[in-house]
Enzyme design. Structure first.
Site, mmCIF file in Angstrom:
data_model
loop_
_atom_site.group_PDB
_atom_site.id
_atom_site.type_symbol
_atom_site.label_atom_id
_atom_site.label_comp_id
_atom_site.label_asym_id
_atom_site.label_seq_id
_atom_site.Cartn_x
_atom_site.Cartn_y
_atom_site.Cartn_z
ATOM 1 N N ASP A 277 -4.198 -1.585 -2.783
ATOM 2 C CA ASP A 277 -4.604 -2.055 -1.460
ATOM 3 C C ASP A 277 -6.115 -1.872 -1.322
ATOM 4 O OD1 ASP A 277 -4.574 -2.102 1.729
ATOM 5 O OD2 ASP A 277 -2.643 -2.880 1.064
ATOM 6 N N ASP A 278 -6.584 -1.614 -0.127
ATOM 7 C CA ASP A 278 -8.026 -1.556 0.147
ATOM 8 C C ASP A 278 -8.687 -0.403 -0.623
ATOM 9 O OD1 ASP A 278 -10.458 -2.155 1.290
ATOM 10 O OD2 ASP A 278 -9.774 -1.972 3.362
ATOM 11 N N LYS B 267 -2.845 -9.753 -1.847
ATOM 12 C CA LYS B 267 -2.696 -9.529 -0.407
ATOM 13 C C LYS B 267 -4.045 -9.820 0.226
ATOM 14 C CE LYS B 267 -2.043 -5.771 2.986
ATOM 15 N NZ LYS B 267 -1.624 -4.354 3.176
ATOM 16 N N ASP C 144 -6.145 -9.793 3.449
ATOM 17 C CA ASP C 144 -6.240 -9.219 4.791
ATOM 18 C C ASP C 144 -7.205 -10.050 5.648
ATOM 19 O OD1 ASP C 144 -5.723 -7.434 6.823
ATOM 20 O OD2 ASP C 144 -6.112 -5.644 5.616
ATOM 21 N N ASP D 214 0.270 -2.820 11.395
ATOM 22 C CA ASP D 214 0.542 -1.919 10.261
ATOM 23 C C ASP D 214 1.602 -0.881 10.613
ATOM 24 O OD1 ASP D 214 -1.445 -3.192 8.896
ATOM 25 O OD2 ASP D 214 -2.800 -1.472 8.820
#
Ligand SMILES: *[C@@H]1O[C@H](CO)[C@@H](O)[C@H](O)[C@H]1NC(C)=O
Ligand SMILES: *[C@@H]1O[C@H](CO)[C@@H](O)[C@H](O)[C@H]1NC(C)=O
Ligand SMILES: *[C@@H]1O[C@H](CO)[C@@H](O)[C@H](O)[C@H]1NC(C)=O
Length: 433
Positions: free
Chosen positions: A78-79, A155, A157, A218
């Site tokens: 993820d990030d 993904k 965002d 989230d």
């Protein structure tokens, strides 16, 4: 009568899904965010920081502890993975200290083990964590970089972009991924930034450009957060459920089973309701230290096979009782269905009495398999039964229909009781062909 609508919509949805051949059933795997967030302090917290070691550790657990065989094959970054600077050629690059082998090494590590690698980007100037984003003029180069690295899922965002940019950027990235020639699953956070509902969100369009999409906020590591998400998805089921089908899925966010916020009953509830919703099963937990209780819930084969049903019809809430009991139903292949009895109560196990006939099942004798106790029994539609549902817990059944039961009749027969949608649906009964 919305089960009829659902069925008809699911048939058409598959015709309009993103044409990259991917995610014909909801994707399954592991995603770093909820559990490991933006921990970049590898000096003091080497086991838990966002680094290649974390993803290698999780890949090892997935492939050695029985997860991969059950379908949990995606390991997703993820990030907070990237360097603060693009390289001289304008490409994103991973943080050199935390990912010394680069992303291609991780991709190979996954592929060698029959796993897949997911990565994270952001349709804006910066990611949510403040790392370099992918504004409109960087979409092509970033798509190509991900493809060159051997990434399997993106993904995307939406922090630090406005609605006009998102309207351009999300379809553009879909095209750019396709143009690389590498099949890359595409997860769009776009609807979550637009409130998740029409007219701002066009679910037909999402199905055409994305493989999954985050509709809502989230998830956090708490029961309140799970319940809040569940309520949003089922209060808006008439809008979101028809959008789901093979190749395109609503994403209520990660499974937090195995973390700190849920009891065992609440963990079963999350697993059961994510299966009813045909939701992606992305665990965000520490597979190195997960308890055997949490593991057995996440590895429940019947819950997984309900989630992965090839028809890909998203289930719905069919009953909402004042007593605090909700009943959910998902139509499955082979004329089967899944039923979930869920309790919102906080006092003690509640003895809920009903019958399959009251839930509008057609006349017949059904074989019931209790997903979490693994007990079976036969049940006539007319027989009253009692399920004892623990506070914030579920009872989940796989219901096999009698041989040769007509599926259409079953859906036509399934009616709402005590639901706010009752009236509206009664006035709008579409005909099945
Ligand atoms: C969105 O941002 C762009 C700059 O990238 C700006 O030109 C545009 O006016 C903004 N649109 C809205 C609706 O805020
Ligand atoms: C790109 O799109 C075309 C047409 O929709 C499709 O046939 C093809 O499989 C796609 N390729 C990839 C790599 O996604
Ligand atoms: C939604 O998207 C589809 C596919 O792009 C399009 O045909 C339709 O007109 C859009 N609907 C609305 C209300 O904009």
């Amino acid at each position: 009568m919305y089960l009829v609508v659902l069925f008809a919509a699911a048939l058409s949805a598959s015709t309009f899904a993103l044409d990259n051949g991917l995610m014909r059933t909801p994707p399954m795997g592991w995603l770093a965010w909820e559990r490991f967030r933006c921990d970049i302090d590898c000096e003091h917290d080497p086991k838990n920081c966002i680094s290649e070691n974390l993803f290698i550790d999780m890949a090892d657990r997935l492939s050695e502890d029985g997860w991969r065989e059950l379908g949990y094959v995606l390991v997703s970054i993820d990030d907070c993975w990237s360097s603060m600077e693009r390289d001289e050629e304008g490409r994103l690059q991973p943080d050199p200290k935390r990912f010394p082998g680069g992303i291609p090494k991780l991709a190979r590590y996954m592929h060698d083990r029959g796993l897949k690698l997911g990565i994270y980007g952001d349709m804006g100037t910066h990611t949510c964590g403040g790392y370099p984003g992918t504004p409109l003029d960087k979409i092509k180069i970033d798509a190509q970089t991900f493809a060159d690295w051997g990434v399997d899922v993106l993904k995307f965002d939406g922090c630090y972009s406005n609605s006009t940019e998102q309207e351009q950027g999300y379809p553009l990235m879909s095209k750019a991924l396709n143009a690389t020639g590498r099949p890359i699953g595409y997860s769009c956070s776009w609807p979550a930034y637009q409130g998740g509902l029409p007219p701002k969100v066009n679910y037909t369009q999402l199905g055409l450009i994305c493989n999954l999409w985050r509709n809502y906020g989230d998830i956090q590591d708490s029961w309140d957060s799970v319940l809040n998400i569940v309520d949003w998805f089922f209060e808006n089921q008439d809008v979101v459920a028809p959008a789901a089908g093979p190749g395109g899925w609503n994403d209520p966010d990660m499974l937090i089973v195995g973390d700190f916020g849920l009891s065992m009953d609440q963990s079963r509830s999350q697993m059961a309701l994510w299966a009813i919703m045909a939701a992606p099963l992305f665990m965000s937990n520490d597979l190195r230290t997960i308890s055997s209780g949490a593991r057995s819930i996440l590895q429940n084969q019947m819950a997984i096979s309900i989630n992965q049903d090839p028809m890909g019809i998203q289930g719905r809430r069919i009953v909402k009782e004042n007593s605090g009991i909700d009943v959910f139903l998902r139509p499955l292949s082979n004329n089967a269905s899944a039923l979930v009895f869920f309790s919102r109560r906080k006092d003690m196990p509640y003895r809920y009495q009903t019958s399959l006939r009251k839930l509008n099942y057609p006349t017949g004798s059904y074989k019931i398999f209790n997903v979490f106790t693994e007990k079976t029994m036969m049940l006539k539609d007319s027989t009253d039964f009692v399920v004892s549902v623990n506070p914030t817990g579920v009872v989940m059944w796989y219901v096999s229909a009698p041989a040769k039961m007509n599926l259409h009749q079953f859906y036509r027969g399934a009616r709402l009781r005590g639901s706010p949608y009752d009236e509206k649906d009664e006035n709008n009964i579409p005909q099945l062909i």
